[in-house]
Design a protein around this motif. Sequence first.
Motif, short mmCIF file in Angstrom:
data_model
loop_
_atom_site.label_atom_id
_atom_site.label_comp_id
_atom_site.label_asym_id
_atom_site.label_seq_id
_atom_site.Cartn_x
_atom_site.Cartn_y
_atom_site.Cartn_z
N PRO A 165 0.83 -1.22 0.00
CA PRO A 165 0.00 0.00 0.00
C PRO A 165 0.85 1.26 0.00
O PRO A 165 1.83 1.36 0.73
CB PRO A 165 -0.80 -0.12 1.30
N ARG A 166 0.47 2.21 -0.82
CA ARG A 166 1.11 3.53 -0.86
C ARG A 166 -0.03 4.55 -0.83
O ARG A 166 -0.70 4.79 -1.84
CB ARG A 166 1.97 3.69 -2.13
N VAL A 167 -0.25 5.12 0.34
CA VAL A 167 -1.41 5.99 0.52
C VAL A 167 -1.08 7.17 1.41
O VAL A 167 -0.05 7.19 2.10
CB VAL A 167 -2.60 5.21 1.16
N MET A 168 -1.99 8.16 1.40
CA MET A 168 -1.92 9.28 2.31
C MET A 168 -3.08 9.16 3.30
O MET A 168 -4.24 9.04 2.90
CB MET A 168 -2.02 10.60 1.55
N LEU A 169 -2.77 9.19 4.58
CA LEU A 169 -3.78 9.21 5.64
C LEU A 169 -3.97 10.67 6.02
O LEU A 169 -3.10 11.28 6.63
CB LEU A 169 -3.33 8.39 6.84
N ALA A 170 -5.12 11.24 5.62
CA ALA A 170 -5.30 12.68 5.72
C ALA A 170 -6.59 13.06 6.45
O ALA A 170 -7.19 14.09 6.15
CB ALA A 170 -5.28 13.30 4.33
N ASP A 171 -7.02 12.24 7.40
CA ASP A 171 -8.18 12.61 8.20
C ASP A 171 -7.96 13.98 8.83
O ASP A 171 -6.83 14.36 9.16
CB ASP A 171 -8.42 11.60 9.32
N GLU A 172 -9.05 14.70 9.01
CA GLU A 172 -8.95 16.00 9.67
C GLU A 172 -8.36 15.85 11.07
O GLU A 172 -8.40 14.77 11.67
CB GLU A 172 -10.33 16.66 9.74
N GLU A 277 3.49 14.14 9.65
CA GLU A 277 3.51 15.58 9.31
C GLU A 277 4.13 15.76 7.92
O GLU A 277 5.04 16.57 7.70
CB GLU A 277 4.28 16.37 10.36
N ALA A 278 3.60 14.98 6.98
CA ALA A 278 4.20 14.92 5.64
C ALA A 278 4.04 16.21 4.86
O ALA A 278 4.74 16.41 3.85
CB ALA A 278 3.59 13.76 4.86
N HIS A 279 3.14 17.11 5.28
CA HIS A 279 2.97 18.36 4.54
C HIS A 279 4.22 19.23 4.58
O HIS A 279 4.35 20.18 3.81
CB HIS A 279 1.76 19.14 5.08
N HIS A 280 5.15 18.93 5.49
CA HIS A 280 6.40 19.69 5.55
C HIS A 280 7.42 19.24 4.49
O HIS A 280 8.45 19.90 4.32
CB HIS A 280 7.04 19.55 6.93
N VAL A 281 7.15 18.13 3.82
CA VAL A 281 8.10 17.60 2.84
C VAL A 281 7.90 18.34 1.52
O VAL A 281 6.95 18.10 0.78
CB VAL A 281 7.91 16.08 2.65
N ASP A 282 8.82 19.24 1.21
CA ASP A 282 8.76 20.04 -0.01
C ASP A 282 9.37 19.28 -1.17
O ASP A 282 10.31 18.50 -1.00
CB ASP A 282 9.51 21.36 0.20
N GLU A 283 8.87 19.51 -2.38
CA GLU A 283 9.32 18.76 -3.54
C GLU A 283 10.80 18.96 -3.83
O GLU A 283 11.46 18.09 -4.39
CB GLU A 283 8.49 19.16 -4.77
N ASN A 284 11.34 20.09 -3.43
CA ASN A 284 12.75 20.38 -3.68
C ASN A 284 13.65 20.10 -2.48
O ASN A 284 14.82 20.47 -2.48
CB ASN A 284 12.91 21.85 -4.10
N SER A 285 13.12 19.46 -1.48
CA SER A 285 13.86 19.23 -0.24
C SER A 285 14.60 17.89 -0.27
O SER A 285 14.25 16.99 -1.04
CB SER A 285 12.90 19.25 0.95
N PRO A 286 15.61 17.73 0.58
CA PRO A 286 16.30 16.43 0.70
C PRO A 286 15.35 15.31 1.11
O PRO A 286 15.54 14.16 0.70
CB PRO A 286 17.36 16.70 1.77
N ALA A 287 14.35 15.64 1.91
CA ALA A 287 13.39 14.61 2.35
C ALA A 287 12.64 14.03 1.16
O ALA A 287 12.44 12.81 1.06
CB ALA A 287 12.42 15.20 3.36
N LEU A 301 4.25 2.75 1.53
CA LEU A 301 4.49 4.13 1.98
C LEU A 301 3.21 4.70 2.58
O LEU A 301 2.14 4.65 1.96
CB LEU A 301 4.93 5.00 0.79
N LEU A 302 3.32 5.23 3.79
CA LEU A 302 2.22 5.92 4.45
C LEU A 302 2.64 7.35 4.72
O LEU A 302 3.59 7.59 5.47
CB LEU A 302 1.85 5.25 5.78
N LEU A 303 1.98 8.31 4.09
CA LEU A 303 2.19 9.72 4.37
C LEU A 303 1.05 10.19 5.27
O LEU A 303 -0.13 10.02 4.92
CB LEU A 303 2.21 10.54 3.08
N ILE A 304 1.39 10.81 6.39
CA ILE A 304 0.37 11.21 7.36
C ILE A 304 0.34 12.72 7.48
O ILE A 304 1.38 13.35 7.73
CB ILE A 304 0.68 10.60 8.75
N THR A 305 -0.82 13.30 7.28
CA THR A 305 -0.98 14.74 7.44
C THR A 305 -2.45 15.07 7.60
O THR A 305 -3.30 14.51 6.90
CB THR A 305 -0.41 15.53 6.25
N ALA A 306 -2.76 15.98 8.50
CA ALA A 306 -4.14 16.44 8.67
C ALA A 306 -4.44 17.59 7.73
O ALA A 306 -5.60 17.92 7.48
CB ALA A 306 -4.37 16.88 10.11
#
Length: 973
Positions: A165-172, A277-287, A301-306
């Motif tokens: 699974p490769r998803v974003m968990l984005a519940d409020e 807190e995946a919203h902090h991962v910028d497309e141009n960042s090392p992360a 991959l699980l990306l977690i962000t509200a």
Amino acid sequence: MSQIVKGQRWMSEMEPELGLGIVTEVDKRVLSLLFKTSQCLRQYSVFNAPLKRIRFSPSDRIHLTNKTSLTVDSVSEQNQLYYYHGDGRVICETELSDTMVFNTPLDRLNAGISDSSQLFDLRYEALVARHRYLTSDVMGFTGARIDLIPHQFYIAQEVASRHTPRVMLADETGLGKTIEASLILNRMLLSDQIHRVLILVPHSLVHQWFVELYRRFHLTFRIIDEDYCDSFEKKEPLINPFVEDQLVLCHINDVVLNRKRAQQCIDAGWDMVVVDEAHHVDENSPAYSFLADPSFSDTALLLITATPEQLGIERHFAHLKLIDPVRYTTLENYLKESRDYAKIAESIEERIKNYNQKKNCDCSKNGDNISDQSIHAHKLQEINKLLDCYGPGRAVFRNTRASIKGFPQRKGFLYPIDETCRVDEFYGNILSETFPLSETLMFNNTLSVDNTLPVNNTLSVDNTLSVDNTLSVDNTLSVDGILQSRITEQRIQWLIDLIKKNPEEKFLLICHHPENVLEIFEALQQKITLDVALFHERMTLIQRDRNAAWFSHKKGARLMICSEIGSEGRNFQFASHLIMFDLPLNPELIEQRIGRLDRIGQKGNIMIHLPYAGNTAQEVLVRWYNEGTGIFEHYNSGILSVYEKFSSRLCDLFADFLPDALENLIKDTKVFSKKVMETLTKGKDKLLELNSFNPDAAKELIDTVHALDEDTCFDMFALKLFGYFGIQAEDTMKRSYRLHFTDPDNIDIPIPVLKKNGMEITFDRKIAVSRDDIEFITWDHPMVSGSMDMLFGSGAGNSCVAEVEGYGEFAIILEAIHVIECIAPVSLNLNRFLPSIPVRTVVSHEMKDVNRVFTTEFIKKHTCKDKVIGIGIGNDTTWINAFPEIKETLLPKMVETSREHAMKKASEIIKNAKQSVIERMGAEMARLKELKMKNPAIRDDEIIWTEKEKDRYLEYIAKASIRLDSLRLLKVQ
């Protein structure tokens, strides 16, 4: 343990189903054992490994890798390897087949070794229990120390059932994304879908994740930071520090900002990566570069962000592209597709409405008519198919507060404070702070070099408008400090008055900078005696966690003062009062602050306290938020769109406060905000909501977990199991016990850390959730699974001799327990089709099947009372020794007859397992192919994988065999 060399054959006493292992590497501390058929490499300590050296004896029939066999005549040894002589050949043990099984119960019976009947029954009961557990739809979901909240379990089931699974968990905010991720991890780890997990989180959340995973899920992660890596490399300079542990937790910057560590982490290989807190991962960042590395393309991959769109739609799309680059190609296509979501959602909602009306009508007329139920099931299936075809939810799961009931109300309280300051001074100071471009999203233009307002009056999302600049080191309002002192005095006095008016309440105060935290704390110390906890980035992680724990305690601190790091990830729902000493321009950051209290588990209404200086930029922003967006009264999922629309007009008012202009701004904001909410409700958010939560499916899942929770038979089984290992249980309260360890230093089952001197346990979920100090025992608990592994691995209870009274005829009866085993790669998770299944057969000395007469219950009831459970302690076996022909002639025939009966039962079970594979995997392939024609979210590799997996399942199931696990020889009086 004898000398170990490469090529020797060993078997795992804990996991005999892995087959025959071969030593591939060995040093002073560790040996590596490869189980070729299971495609599994295990590492063990050479000092206390649960392994058994395999040596066959003359007359044994052995099977070889070339698919031939021979009967052993003699055994020799050379260079620590066994050589078997027979049938004119000499074979080294390295040539033994990897799928050989070992039937030891007969050897024990022939040797006159008998365990008690109670132990035999316990072993069989454990085999049956393990089979039910492995086939359960809720394996991995029962053991969490959490309330049963339907949407969390539904998402966990949906995600954990996927291949990679490769998803974003984005519940409020507040809906439990961390719980969802942990449920997914636990399920996939226990079902052997994954083994190596990497969790990357902000520094402030490292310890919280560690504690939550251990306390709620019994998962122990290794925290790896630079200090650990340095220490490890001094001891083992040639070994990658990330390969030593299967479960690893890191501060994301410790990995991605260090090229050496990043490469080591990538080289270590992972089955799943989780980013909080995946919203902090910028497309141009090392992360982002780290996560986009090709080696992670086949990693779950699980990306977690509200707040997935907190820093703009571009960054959100970049995250979607990271999840599935084939599905999400360009931002333009994504935006175009999003515009059609409203029509799709409207169509699906109409079908659901008609389905529910028809269902209710038919149920009231016909009751539980089977044909009607079938029709409704088909209609519901069609609705779900539409969601699959057109929804965005394959990659994103997002539940909203509007769809999940049970949240408290929240109310904003505005406090105008008489603070006289010039607006231009105030405004100039709030713009004086600069932010790195990588962390700042500019809606239009950036600020000029001299910090003057640009032509279009646009501010950065990440800038913070300080409501109390007088308490800030960086944002003072006057050079001489006089104005600053007067304002500080008023603010602090207001805070003291508020706390005094609510003597029984706890308050969480959040401000942006750690300097603010310290100044507020120092000012309070001079005026009032109050227990205050601090939480800011200048404190160590342990200090912050201790203060958070002190604040959570009923008699602990009444006030916690946090800097902005307290607004993400931390849960303080035991408090209901939130004080904002400043207001961020980023509205989703405000929602994150409120979300520390406004979340599932909150018992009271949320009181949000907002002091501000009248006729200043402070009043503009606080009133715009409160009256225009309504963010202090309810969650506004379209808040960023609203801010982007009115940011220029806001900035104009910051620079030149005009009451009439403010009223007009608030009025326009209300209208636009309502429109945005309606659009989202009908469009993308509605589709995400429909795909993220199915109430009927969730209810079925919760009901299953609840049924296991209420099963008191499990209580008795677990206590018997613990009792075998010398653990005594003392009643304390409802379904709760105090465990005493007779020999705590020699207990081999996994006991929680620091509890070997005694521990309290409960089988009651309500008690476990309310009492962290009591261990929650379920099928998922390591003590239960570990105890069963030890029981099966030791051979205890696998041979028994007993006498049965009350039948009326003399007879010799053999009860045999065979286990159907399928040796296959662990990654296949074949347990869902063919787990280890115990097959019970009972034959008489006349070779007749007497299974229906001599049931387990009958034997338990009529067996002569023997001694207490214990290895090697059982009934009198002299009657067997008195008749050698029983062991020499009768017993072998009875064993062979039992095997024939078991093979017949096993053949039918294996046949059904194959059919199950064909039906379930075939249906899934048909579904995916159909969806692929309409929804590009379905990846080609999912279809290819499903087709290949079906063939592999059938291939390995066809090789399934039975293993004799235990024998009980009965003399019927």
